[in-house]
Design a protein around this motif. Structure first.
Motif, short mmCIF file in Angstrom:
data_model
loop_
_atom_site.label_atom_id
_atom_site.label_comp_id
_atom_site.label_asym_id
_atom_site.label_seq_id
_atom_site.Cartn_x
_atom_site.Cartn_y
_atom_site.Cartn_z
N LEU A 30 0.84 -1.19 0.00
CA LEU A 30 0.00 0.00 0.00
C LEU A 30 0.88 1.25 0.00
O LEU A 30 1.88 1.31 0.73
CB LEU A 30 -0.92 0.02 1.22
N ARG B 200 -19.65 -1.96 5.84
CA ARG B 200 -18.92 -2.56 4.72
C ARG B 200 -19.98 -2.81 3.64
O ARG B 200 -21.07 -3.29 3.95
CB ARG B 200 -18.27 -3.89 5.08
N PRO C 160 -11.90 -4.69 3.89
CA PRO C 160 -12.83 -4.56 2.77
C PRO C 160 -13.28 -5.91 2.23
O PRO C 160 -12.70 -6.96 2.56
CB PRO C 160 -12.00 -3.81 1.71
N LEU D 45 -7.52 -7.86 2.82
CA LEU D 45 -6.83 -6.94 3.72
C LEU D 45 -7.50 -7.05 5.08
O LEU D 45 -8.72 -7.14 5.18
CB LEU D 45 -6.92 -5.52 3.20
N PRO E 45 -8.55 -0.45 7.40
CA PRO E 45 -9.03 -0.52 6.02
C PRO E 45 -10.44 -1.08 5.93
O PRO E 45 -10.78 -2.07 6.58
CB PRO E 45 -8.04 -1.47 5.36
N THR E 46 -11.30 -0.43 5.11
CA THR E 46 -12.69 -0.87 5.05
C THR E 46 -13.28 -0.91 3.65
O THR E 46 -14.39 -1.44 3.49
CB THR E 46 -13.57 0.04 5.93
N ILE F 21 -12.40 -0.92 -0.92
CA ILE F 21 -11.51 -0.89 -2.09
C ILE F 21 -12.34 -0.52 -3.30
O ILE F 21 -13.42 -1.07 -3.52
CB ILE F 21 -10.84 -2.26 -2.35
N HIS G 238 -6.37 0.21 -8.07
CA HIS G 238 -7.22 -0.01 -6.89
C HIS G 238 -6.78 0.91 -5.76
O HIS G 238 -5.58 1.04 -5.49
CB HIS G 238 -7.14 -1.47 -6.44
N VAL H 212 -7.53 1.92 -1.64
CA VAL H 212 -8.06 1.43 -0.37
C VAL H 212 -8.39 2.61 0.53
O VAL H 212 -7.53 3.47 0.79
CB VAL H 212 -7.04 0.51 0.33
N TYR I 178 -9.39 3.99 4.24
CA TYR I 178 -9.19 3.51 5.60
C TYR I 178 -9.41 4.63 6.61
O TYR I 178 -9.22 5.81 6.34
CB TYR I 178 -7.80 2.90 5.77
N VAL J 168 -6.75 7.50 2.09
CA VAL J 168 -6.77 6.53 0.99
C VAL J 168 -5.34 6.16 0.63
O VAL J 168 -4.40 6.96 0.76
CB VAL J 168 -7.52 7.11 -0.24
N LEU K 263 -3.30 0.49 -3.84
CA LEU K 263 -2.91 -0.91 -3.75
C LEU K 263 -2.02 -1.25 -4.92
O LEU K 263 -2.42 -1.08 -6.08
CB LEU K 263 -4.14 -1.82 -3.73
#
Length: 364
Positions: A17, A106, A257, A269, A333-334, A336, A343, A345, A347, A356, A359
């Motif tokens: 990341l 989520r 996520p 993750l 992290p929650t 993507i 991508h 992520v 968080y 953010v 990835l």
């Protein structure tokens, strides 16, 4: 029945990341978010527009779930606008007495069902309870109610007796342990928190000797969900997936996520936690903890099986935004999303703001 798996043989997870920046900070003029914005879900519309669903925290740690359009600049998330409320506590089981509401969403888009599935934590009078809501457009949400885990006598316990968090669905159907096409969800029963006041050891499921919060998987048969979406709230076939293994996740772990399909299988993750939650397991102000981001690769055909697991975190709290806030030293992290071939992520940072990271697949 629970299957307690052995440690994976590989620690090579070829992903990392890279920080991009902050996408949302709390507005002190808005009473709905004076104590923070954090731990968001996301939905991407057919036209590519991304909406962020942050947890908005008001005074006394009362939470709502918001909805805001993500502003993209130079190919990366850079901010949000047009904030509104997507979900707030309006059921008796969602209203806590001194810390309540709806928390930590989520969202998984399940194309086969034609819906976005939101899991969230309903923090009611007896503590955290996972619940579901669904939407066809990402704007209007219909509650399916609290999760009701099917009783399995072989476990010698009832999962519904315990608090549970970090529920997230896979975006595609997989086979359950009996070969039945199913929609799988990850979750994290909290055996120790349920008994922290009594000071007693919880009645752990058969075959489990570690009471630290760990990642489990359960299943909903596809045919049942296609016939009635409310079946998604009644999972079965509960199995242990992974528990704390390395020093940087010694206290507990939990899913992040929705798992991402990659060439190696399913990329998950997760957060790993060290430290001490203090006397009150559910009061964030009592925390003296360190949250980091790790990663696992799950088998494409049997996601209850861990193929590989990162021996070092992919992201640790380092910046001022991550080390100072409502709860210091947190990266959580929650979500993507894919933007322009990459991508990103999303968080929670220090339980106060949302950042953010990109990835990146590493060489080799």
């Amino acid at each position: 029945m629970s299957t307690i798996t052995s440690a994976p043989t590989s620690t090579r997870v070829p992903y990392t990341l890279e920080r991009v920046g902050i996408v949302m900070e709390p507005d002190p003029a808005d009473p709905r978010q004076v104590e923070g914005v954090l731990n968001p879900a996301t939905v991407q519309d057919p036209d590519g527009t991304i909406h962020l669903f942050p947890r908005l925290v008001a005074e006394r740690n009362v939470s709502r779930i918001g909805r805001a359009r993500v502003v993209v600049a130079d190919g990366a998330p850079a901010g949000v606008e047009d904030l509104e409320i997507a979900l707030e506590a309006d059921r008796g089981w969602e209203h806590g007495t001194d810390h309540g509401g709806v928390e930590d969403p989520r969202i998984t888009t399940i194309a086969q069902l034609g819906v976005h599935v939101m899991s969230y934590v309903a923090f009611g009078p007896l503590g955290p309870k996972p619940a579901l809501a669904v939407s066809t457009d990402g704007q209007d949400w219909q509650r399916l109610g609290p999760l009701q885990f099917e009783y399995d006598d072989a476990l010698d316990t009832d999962l519904n007796l315990f608090p549970n968090k970090d529920v997230v669905f896979f975006p595609e159907a997989v086979n359950d342990p009996h070969g039945t096409p199913s929609f799988a969800l990850l979750h994290r029963p909290m055996w120790d928190f349920a008994f922290v006041r009594a000071g007693e050891r919880p009645p752990l499921p058969t075959g489990l000797s570690d009471d630290r919060a760990s990642i489990w998987i359960s299943y909903v048969p596809v045919v049942e969900a296609e016939r009635d979406l409310s079946a998604l709230a009644r999972p079965r076939g509960h199995r242990f997936v992974a528990g704390p293994e390395f020093a940087w996740e010694a206290l507990k772990i939990g899913a992040g996520p929705a798992p991402l399909r990659v060439p190696e299988g399913w990329l998950l993750l997760h957060h790993g936690v060290t430290g001490d939650v203090g006397e009150s397991a559910f009061s964030p102000h009592a925390f003296d903890v360190n949250y980091v981001v790790g990663a696992m690769l799950l088998d494409a055909d049997d996601p209850s099986r861990v193929l590989a697991r990162s021996s070092e975190p992919l992201l640790t709290p380092q910046t001022e935004e991550e080390t100072a806030g409502t709860v210091a030293n947190v990266v959580f992290p929650t979500a993507i999303e894919r933007i322009g071939g990459e991508h990103f992520v999303f968080y929670g940072a220090a339980d106060t703001r949302i950042s953010v990271a990109r990835l990146v697949r590493t060489a080799g």
